[in-house]
Structures are given as C-alpha cells and as structure tokens.
Design a protein around this motif. Sequence first.
Motif, mmCIF file in Angstrom:
data_model
loop_
_atom_site.group_PDB
_atom_site.id
_atom_site.type_symbol
_atom_site.label_atom_id
_atom_site.label_comp_id
_atom_site.label_asym_id
_atom_site.label_seq_id
_atom_site.Cartn_x
_atom_site.Cartn_y
_atom_site.Cartn_z
ATOM 1 N N ILE A 99 -12.699 55.221 128.182
ATOM 2 C CA ILE A 99 -13.316 56.163 127.263
ATOM 3 C C ILE A 99 -13.236 55.590 125.852
ATOM 4 O O ILE A 99 -12.157 55.229 125.383
ATOM 5 C CB ILE A 99 -12.607 57.536 127.307
ATOM 6 C CG1 ILE A 99 -12.812 58.196 128.674
ATOM 7 C CG2 ILE A 99 -13.108 58.446 126.187
ATOM 8 C CD1 ILE A 99 -12.044 59.492 128.854
ATOM 9 N N ASP A 100 -14.379 55.490 125.194
ATOM 10 C CA ASP A 100 -14.429 55.066 123.795
ATOM 11 C C ASP A 100 -14.058 56.274 122.946
ATOM 12 O O ASP A 100 -14.838 57.221 122.824
ATOM 13 C CB ASP A 100 -15.835 54.570 123.445
ATOM 14 C CG ASP A 100 -15.939 54.062 122.000
ATOM 15 O OD1 ASP A 100 -15.040 54.360 121.190
ATOM 16 O OD2 ASP A 100 -16.939 53.393 121.687
ATOM 17 N N HIS A 101 -12.857 56.255 122.372
ATOM 18 C CA HIS A 101 -12.354 57.416 121.645
ATOM 19 C C HIS A 101 -13.222 57.783 120.440
ATOM 20 O O HIS A 101 -13.252 58.952 120.042
ATOM 21 C CB HIS A 101 -10.900 57.202 121.192
ATOM 22 C CG HIS A 101 -10.590 55.807 120.771
ATOM 23 N ND1 HIS A 101 -10.358 54.788 121.669
ATOM 24 C CD2 HIS A 101 -10.464 55.249 119.544
ATOM 25 C CE1 HIS A 101 -10.110 53.667 121.005
ATOM 26 N NE2 HIS A 101 -10.168 53.924 119.715
ATOM 27 N N LYS A 107 -16.333 57.932 120.438
ATOM 28 C CA LYS A 107 -17.498 58.669 120.922
ATOM 29 C C LYS A 107 -17.117 60.018 121.529
ATOM 30 O O LYS A 107 -17.937 60.686 122.160
ATOM 31 C CB LYS A 107 -18.266 57.819 121.946
ATOM 32 C CG LYS A 107 -18.879 56.568 121.320
ATOM 33 C CD LYS A 107 -19.634 55.741 122.336
ATOM 34 C CE LYS A 107 -20.230 54.494 121.675
ATOM 35 N NZ LYS A 107 -20.922 53.621 122.663
ATOM 36 N N CYS A 108 -15.856 60.411 121.325
ATOM 37 C CA CYS A 108 -15.399 61.713 121.798
ATOM 38 C C CYS A 108 -15.649 62.772 120.727
ATOM 39 O O CYS A 108 -15.465 62.511 119.538
ATOM 40 C CB CYS A 108 -13.901 61.678 122.112
ATOM 41 S SG CYS A 108 -13.478 60.769 123.613
ATOM 42 N N ASP A 109 -16.062 63.943 121.152
ATOM 43 C CA ASP A 109 -16.213 65.084 120.247
ATOM 44 C C ASP A 109 -15.051 66.045 120.497
ATOM 45 O O ASP A 109 -14.810 66.461 121.637
ATOM 46 C CB ASP A 109 -17.537 65.810 120.495
ATOM 47 C CG ASP A 109 -18.734 64.927 120.158
ATOM 48 O OD1 ASP A 109 -18.658 64.201 119.150
ATOM 49 O OD2 ASP A 109 -19.724 64.955 120.914
ATOM 50 N N TYR A 128 -15.403 66.432 124.519
ATOM 51 C CA TYR A 128 -16.664 66.073 125.153
ATOM 52 C C TYR A 128 -16.907 64.579 124.940
ATOM 53 O O TYR A 128 -16.642 64.044 123.854
ATOM 54 C CB TYR A 128 -17.822 66.880 124.562
ATOM 55 C CG TYR A 128 -17.908 68.287 125.113
ATOM 56 C CD1 TYR A 128 -18.865 68.621 126.069
ATOM 57 C CD2 TYR A 128 -17.031 69.266 124.686
ATOM 58 C CE1 TYR A 128 -18.940 69.914 126.583
ATOM 59 C CE2 TYR A 128 -17.090 70.559 125.195
ATOM 60 C CZ TYR A 128 -18.047 70.873 126.139
ATOM 61 O OH TYR A 128 -18.113 72.147 126.654
ATOM 62 N N TYR A 129 -17.412 63.941 125.991
ATOM 63 C CA TYR A 129 -17.684 62.503 125.919
ATOM 64 C C TYR A 129 -19.069 62.249 126.496
ATOM 65 O O TYR A 129 -19.353 62.622 127.642
ATOM 66 C CB TYR A 129 -16.630 61.725 126.712
ATOM 67 C CG TYR A 129 -16.788 60.221 126.643
ATOM 68 C CD1 TYR A 129 -16.717 59.538 125.434
ATOM 69 C CD2 TYR A 129 -17.006 59.474 127.812
ATOM 70 C CE1 TYR A 129 -16.852 58.158 125.376
ATOM 71 C CE2 TYR A 129 -17.135 58.099 127.763
ATOM 72 C CZ TYR A 129 -17.060 57.445 126.540
ATOM 73 O OH TYR A 129 -17.194 56.074 126.485
ATOM 74 N N GLN A 130 -19.935 61.673 125.681
ATOM 75 C CA GLN A 130 -21.318 61.399 126.074
ATOM 76 C C GLN A 130 -21.991 62.669 126.602
ATOM 77 O O GLN A 130 -22.705 62.654 127.602
ATOM 78 C CB GLN A 130 -21.363 60.273 127.120
ATOM 79 C CG GLN A 130 -20.847 58.945 126.557
ATOM 80 C CD GLN A 130 -20.862 57.812 127.578
ATOM 81 O OE1 GLN A 130 -20.823 58.058 128.789
ATOM 82 N NE2 GLN A 130 -20.907 56.589 127.094
ATOM 83 N N LEU A 169 -14.775 66.637 129.231
ATOM 84 C CA LEU A 169 -13.796 65.850 129.978
ATOM 85 C C LEU A 169 -12.853 66.782 130.734
ATOM 86 O O LEU A 169 -12.226 67.662 130.143
ATOM 87 C CB LEU A 169 -12.993 64.954 129.027
ATOM 88 C CG LEU A 169 -13.760 63.789 128.402
ATOM 89 C CD1 LEU A 169 -12.909 63.099 127.344
ATOM 90 C CD2 LEU A 169 -14.193 62.780 129.472
ATOM 91 N N VAL A 225 -7.950 62.203 118.657
ATOM 92 C CA VAL A 225 -8.391 62.318 120.050
ATOM 93 C C VAL A 225 -7.180 62.362 120.988
ATOM 94 O O VAL A 225 -7.123 63.188 121.910
ATOM 95 C CB VAL A 225 -9.335 61.152 120.431
ATOM 96 C CG1 VAL A 225 -9.611 61.142 121.931
ATOM 97 C CG2 VAL A 225 -10.643 61.245 119.647
#
Length: 299
Positions: free
Chosen positions: A32-34, A36-38, A49-51, A55, A76
């Motif tokens: 997981i690219d941190h 890009k996490c909301d 949320y991721y992409q 999650l 995150v």
Amino acid sequence: MKIAVLSRNPNLYSTKRLLEAIEQRGHEGLIIDHLKCDIIIDDEGPSLYYQGEKLKDIDAVIPRIGASVTFYGTAVVRQFEMMKVFSAVSSLAITRSRDKLRSLQILSRSGVSMPKTAFTNFSKEENNTLELVGNAPVVIKLLEGTQGLGVVLAESKKAAKSVVEAFEGLKARVILQEFIEESGGADIRAFVVNGEVVGAMKRQGKEGEFRSNLHRGGSANIIKLKRAEKSAALKAAEAMGLKIAGVDMLQSKRGPLILEVNSSPGLEGIEKATGVDIAGKIVEYIEINSQKKRKKVDA
C-alpha cells in the motif's frame, strides 16, 4: 493473516523481500502506497480508503515510511493503529526517531553512551559551543539529513564556524558532534527485532571518506558484536520504543557510542552482509504479536 507493507515503491529491495517473506510464511501480502491513502475521520470511527476502496480485514502493517514524508506517513500508520490494526513499528516511535535532536535527548536520558553533542542558537558572535564538544575536528550534521547527506567534518574551529554560519544562512538547523577519530571511518549497524539483535554488519567508508553509509560508496561485512555492543543496541532500541530498528554505533576507546536509531532500516545491506533472513524475522515477530492479541481478545 493479511499483512500490508506500507511503501511508495514496490521495486525496492526491502519492500520486495518483506512481501516475499510474508507469502513464504503462508500469509497474504499486499503493498500500500501510504501517500495514496485517504484518512477518514467521522462519528462512525476511523477508516482508510485506498484507490477509492475502504481498507478492511488487514491484520498488520509494516511501515516503510521515507524521511521526506514522515508527517503524512505516520498519520496513516496512526490511523491503522486507531483501527486496531497491529503495526510492526508504532507511529510514535517513527516520529521520535525522525527528530535527530529529540532522539539524542531520549537516548541521553536513558543513559545510552554517545558522542558528545551540542545544539545551539548559533550566532556570528563569539560562541564557545565548539569547546563544549571537545574542539576541532568536529562533525556538523543537518538535523533533517539522511543517508549521510548533510554531514560535514570540520577540521578546524574556523572551518566549523564557517560551516555553521553557512547552514544558518540557509535557515538549516544543525548539531555539533564530537569526532571519534579511532573509529577509522567505520561504524556498526545492528539490526534489532523484538528485543533481539538478529544481525550486525560493520560499514567502512571508502578511502578518504569519514562517513560509512553504503549510499556514499561504503562497504559492509558481517561482524560478531561484543557483549557491550549488543547491550548498547538493545538499550537504544528500547529507549526509542522501537521493536524493529537499525542501531548505528561507533567503536571507541570508551566503548560503543550510539549515533542513531533508524525506524525504517534498509534490508539489502544487512541481509547481503550477514546472510540472515531479516525479512522473515520481522514477519515472525508480527506472528507472535498477532497471537498475543488474539489471546487477549479471546480472554
């Protein structure tokens, strides 16, 4: 278990090895690219949320947070912790480790031996800070520097004052640190996992270079730690609250001196130098703690 590696680059050696170790031990792994996490905060409780997708069902995370994105990365990690997901490295410990001055203050309070260090609101007026760390030569370090960048050896008092003034002119904060000549441009990296030193290497700077970082062209070889060196590494990691840590130290006439405790140490150098499956040790640590967590819930 479902274990996520928080990493911005899936092609990095450390990221690939951790994913490999997770799957080899029979778990489901994902990257997981941190960045890009909301992070969602509302009255329904913390969520991520991721992409575009929420999650769910993640049992543990292994943070690989780069120094340049510490603020968002630790936010995150903290959100995962709020969601009761086990983190191999706590968000608080990462934050502590990224502040060099705070780290040294914590280590000093814990009685960990280290090179004498000074931090001052330096000015062009006469200043005796240099004398407090033992006169020149002296090591000058940027508080925000990583991988040996922003580290200068000043051979004289005049040079030291010029370097500090130059950094000050750039609004950069620095510390002055005692130069340990007998270390010979080498240091030791001890890799700690769950209160145990699982591997150690001696890093030697290239000829004419006092910094031993592998990113600066240094070399690494396996080393068997002396009892005092092992004890110092464990004490430093514990003081920082890090269950996974790369502890850097110098060999000196007065024993091992701690330089830094890294919360996201690279695996490539240590695994290649020692031949130890460090990534597997990290996953094993997660397994043990996950079992403890389940027992507490069942109780």
